[in-house]
Design a protein around this motif. Structure first.
Motif, mmCIF file in Angstrom:
data_model
loop_
_atom_site.group_PDB
_atom_site.id
_atom_site.type_symbol
_atom_site.label_atom_id
_atom_site.label_comp_id
_atom_site.label_asym_id
_atom_site.label_seq_id
_atom_site.Cartn_x
_atom_site.Cartn_y
_atom_site.Cartn_z
ATOM 1 N N GLU A 168 47.371 38.023 47.033
ATOM 2 C CA GLU A 168 47.312 36.702 47.659
ATOM 3 C C GLU A 168 45.871 36.225 47.785
ATOM 4 N N TRP A 169 44.980 37.136 48.140
ATOM 5 C CA TRP A 169 43.573 36.754 48.273
ATOM 6 C C TRP A 169 42.980 36.377 46.925
ATOM 7 N N GLN A 170 43.288 37.110 45.903
ATOM 8 C CA GLN A 170 42.747 36.809 44.582
ATOM 9 C C GLN A 170 43.169 35.425 44.103
ATOM 10 N N ALA A 171 44.340 34.975 44.549
ATOM 11 C CA ALA A 171 44.821 33.650 44.162
ATOM 12 C C ALA A 171 44.310 32.552 45.088
ATOM 13 N N HIS A 172 43.648 32.934 46.174
ATOM 14 C CA HIS A 172 43.197 31.969 47.171
ATOM 15 C C HIS A 172 41.974 31.213 46.649
ATOM 16 N N PRO A 173 41.855 29.924 46.950
ATOM 17 C CA PRO A 173 40.702 29.149 46.478
ATOM 18 C C PRO A 173 39.355 29.722 46.905
ATOM 19 N N GLN A 174 39.284 30.337 48.081
ATOM 20 C CA GLN A 174 37.999 30.903 48.506
ATOM 21 C C GLN A 174 37.620 32.102 47.653
ATOM 22 N N ILE A 178 34.196 32.433 44.896
ATOM 23 C CA ILE A 178 33.104 33.407 44.915
ATOM 24 C C ILE A 178 33.224 34.444 43.803
ATOM 25 N N ALA A 179 34.265 34.333 42.984
ATOM 26 C CA ALA A 179 34.528 35.360 41.973
ATOM 27 C C ALA A 179 33.384 35.502 40.981
ATOM 28 N N SER A 317 30.739 33.439 52.236
ATOM 29 C CA SER A 317 29.790 32.942 51.243
ATOM 30 C C SER A 317 29.459 31.481 51.492
ATOM 31 N N HIS A 318 28.509 30.987 50.698
ATOM 32 C CA HIS A 318 27.980 29.634 50.880
ATOM 33 C C HIS A 318 28.730 28.605 50.051
ATOM 34 N N VAL A 319 29.719 29.031 49.298
ATOM 35 C CA VAL A 319 30.512 28.099 48.490
ATOM 36 C C VAL A 319 31.986 28.290 48.813
ATOM 37 N N GLY A 320 32.804 27.292 48.403
ATOM 38 C CA GLY A 320 34.239 27.398 48.588
ATOM 39 C C GLY A 320 34.730 26.733 49.857
ATOM 40 N N PRO A 321 36.050 26.549 49.971
ATOM 41 C CA PRO A 321 36.618 25.837 51.122
ATOM 42 C C PRO A 321 36.440 26.548 52.455
ATOM 43 N N VAL A 332 37.308 39.449 57.572
ATOM 44 C CA VAL A 332 37.219 39.437 56.108
ATOM 45 C C VAL A 332 38.105 40.539 55.538
ATOM 46 N N GLN A 333 38.150 41.697 56.193
ATOM 47 C CA GLN A 333 39.079 42.747 55.773
ATOM 48 C C GLN A 333 40.520 42.227 55.783
ATOM 49 N N SER A 334 40.865 41.485 56.836
ATOM 50 C CA SER A 334 42.231 40.968 56.969
ATOM 51 C C SER A 334 42.549 39.920 55.915
ATOM 52 N N ALA A 335 41.631 39.001 55.711
ATOM 53 C CA ALA A 335 41.875 37.904 54.774
ATOM 54 C C ALA A 335 41.944 38.382 53.338
ATOM 55 N N SER A 336 41.139 39.380 53.000
ATOM 56 C CA SER A 336 40.958 39.760 51.599
ATOM 57 C C SER A 336 41.919 40.823 51.095
ATOM 58 N N GLY A 337 42.773 41.346 51.956
ATOM 59 C CA GLY A 337 43.730 42.354 51.526
ATOM 60 C C GLY A 337 43.336 43.775 51.823
#
Length: 464
Positions: A168-174, A178-179, A317-321, A332-337
């Motif tokens: 889910e995180w990998q598909a997230h716009p944020q 930063i990818a 990060s400094h970019v993204g929604p 960040v641990q929670s959001a990123s999986g």
């Protein structure tokens, strides 16, 4: 991936000479703490790379090559340093709010609240319209969908994150924003003079380097503390009206001086301008754009002081929604999986977490490494430089590594191990016992010349 391999990769990112890697030796038991992620090797390598960079600067100041030893278990202890802190022989107070943590929402999804600052706790309770009790918060959250509550709290500038899977995180716009970013950025942003090292001030790798530290909590303060343990004059700037978590102030404040300035008034801003005008490094961990509103953008500060190293740490990060979203390591641990992956590894249904704030500490050491890289570039090329790191970028780095079994080659730190890593200093707080610097440097031992200061203990001036 071994600590040595990770170190080599990090050193290559900074374009260091491969031969220098021979200076670093890893020792001690290689058992890490229980985790599916390579947290032990990340701890040892991130500490090792900044130590190697400090040794490189020492050579450029006229010193000779030295050897560096990194004990893997000591590195684990340092990444948990706040948990081993004691004052006058007693453990530090638990800084965690009683309502912080994981909750299951009405749709079955999990959400994490981060409420350790009073205004964050009060803001969350205002949204939930409930009492400051865990059972009441759980009842209130049960009436929400996790994603909706996450958004409402974010809109209110509060700190929370829905537990996502890694997919889910990998598909997230944020995550997608930063990818393509590097693990850390060191880029020239303005002209400035060549500022060579002064051999006569080179008693230690960073002797004579002035660092303004406008940060709180863990990651950036760890980075500034690391610069202090190599000899930099680090002046931490806070304000009386800003909340702090005192055990973290004690742990990450070692080696620094502490002054208070209120940037809401003209006098405080003028004093800060005077400090910036003769600083080498300006370090901050506010959300991207926050200080720019006060006239402290990287471009403005480098115009005020050509040759300044501007260092920024952010959560996502400094970019993204999500660039302006508040965040901490655990969020960040929670959001990123990461929390989902650690929870699944236990066989349970609830989220898990890394055995320590690995994103915070690793990012702090990477920040110190990148800052020293920028100082090196300034000494050769001149210019003003910007350093940028984020917890999310460090998390992505960690998640890209091969995984392991939860208890594979893992062992908790023993009391006798911890005792061997501790050091005691007398401070305004009393006798503070905390984890000593990990790196053993044969010619310029990393150490703290000053004990952790109480907030505002020093005048807002540079040392002569």
């Amino acid at each position: 991936m071994s600590a040595a391999a990770l170190l080599a990769s990090l050193w290559e990112m900074g374009r260091g000479e491969p031969e220098a890697l021979q200076q670093v030796t890893f020792s001690g038991d290689n058992a890490q703490l229980p985790s599916t992620f390579q947290v032990g090797d990340v701890a040892a390598a991130s500490i090792g790379v900044q130590a190697l960079m400090a040794a490189q600067l020492w050579r450029e100041r006229g010193g000779t090559t030295q050897k560096i030893g990194i004990d893997r278990r000591h590195a684990l202890a340092m990444f948990k340093s706040d948990r081993y802190l004691s004052i006058n022989g007693r453990p530090a107070d638990d800084p965690w709010s009683k309502i912080a943590g994981y909750y299951q929402a009405g749709d079955g999804r999990w959400i994490q609240l981060h409420t350790n600052f009073p205004h964050h706790r009060d803001g969350v309770l205002a949204v939930l319209q409930c009492a400051d009790e865990r059972t009441e918060v759980a009842k209130a959250i049960a009436g929400w969908k996790a994603a909706e509550l996450e958004q409402v709290l974010a809109d209110a500038d509060m700190c929370a994150s829905m537990i996502r899977t890694e997919q889910e995180w990998q598909a997230h716009p944020q995550a997608q924003a930063i990818a393509g970013l590097p693990l850390f950025e060191v880029r020239r942003i303005a002209d400035g003079p060549v500022i060579p090292w002064k051999p006569e001030n080179g008693q230690r790798p960073l002797s004579g380097v002035r660092v303004l530290d406008l940060s709180r909590v863990i990651a950036a303060p760890v980075g500034a503390r690391t610069l202090a343990q190599h000899g930099a004059d680090v002046l931490a700037i806070s304000a009386a009206h800003l909340p702090n978590i005192m055990p973290l102030v004690m742990d990450t404040g070692r080696g620094k001086r502490s002054a208070q300035l209120d940037l809401r008034d003209a006098a405080g801003r003028q004093q800060l301008h005077e400090l910036i005008s003769s600083a080498d490094v300006f370090m901050q961990a506010y959300r991207p754009g926050s200080l720019s509103q006060l006239g402290y953008s990287a471009e403005e500060l480098c115009a005020l002081n050509p040759g300044l190293i501007h260092v920024s740490l952010s959560a996502y990060s400094h970019v993204g929604p999500w660039a302006n979203r508040r965040g901490f390591d655990s969020l960040v641990q929670s959001a990123s999986g990461i929390a989902d992956a650690e929870g699944r590894a236990t066989g349970g249904t609830a989220p898990g977490k890394l055995p320590f704030q690995a994103l915070d500490h690793a990012t702090g050491y990477l920040l110190a490494y990148a800052t020293m890289l920028a100082l090196q570039k300034r000494a050769v090329e001149g210019g003003s430089w910007q350093v940028r790191v984020s917890l999310a970028q460090t998390g992505r780095w960690l998640q890209a590594m091969p995984r392991r079994g939860l208890h594979e080659d893992a062992a908790e730190l023993r009391e006798d191990e911890i005792a061997s890593f501790l050091q005691t200093s007398s401070s305004g707080f009393g006798e503070v016992q905390a984890i000593a610097p990990v790196e053993k440097m044969s010619l310029t031992p990393a150490h703290f010349e000053l004990p952790a200061p109480t907030l505002g203990q020093h005048a807002p001036v540079w040392l002569p």
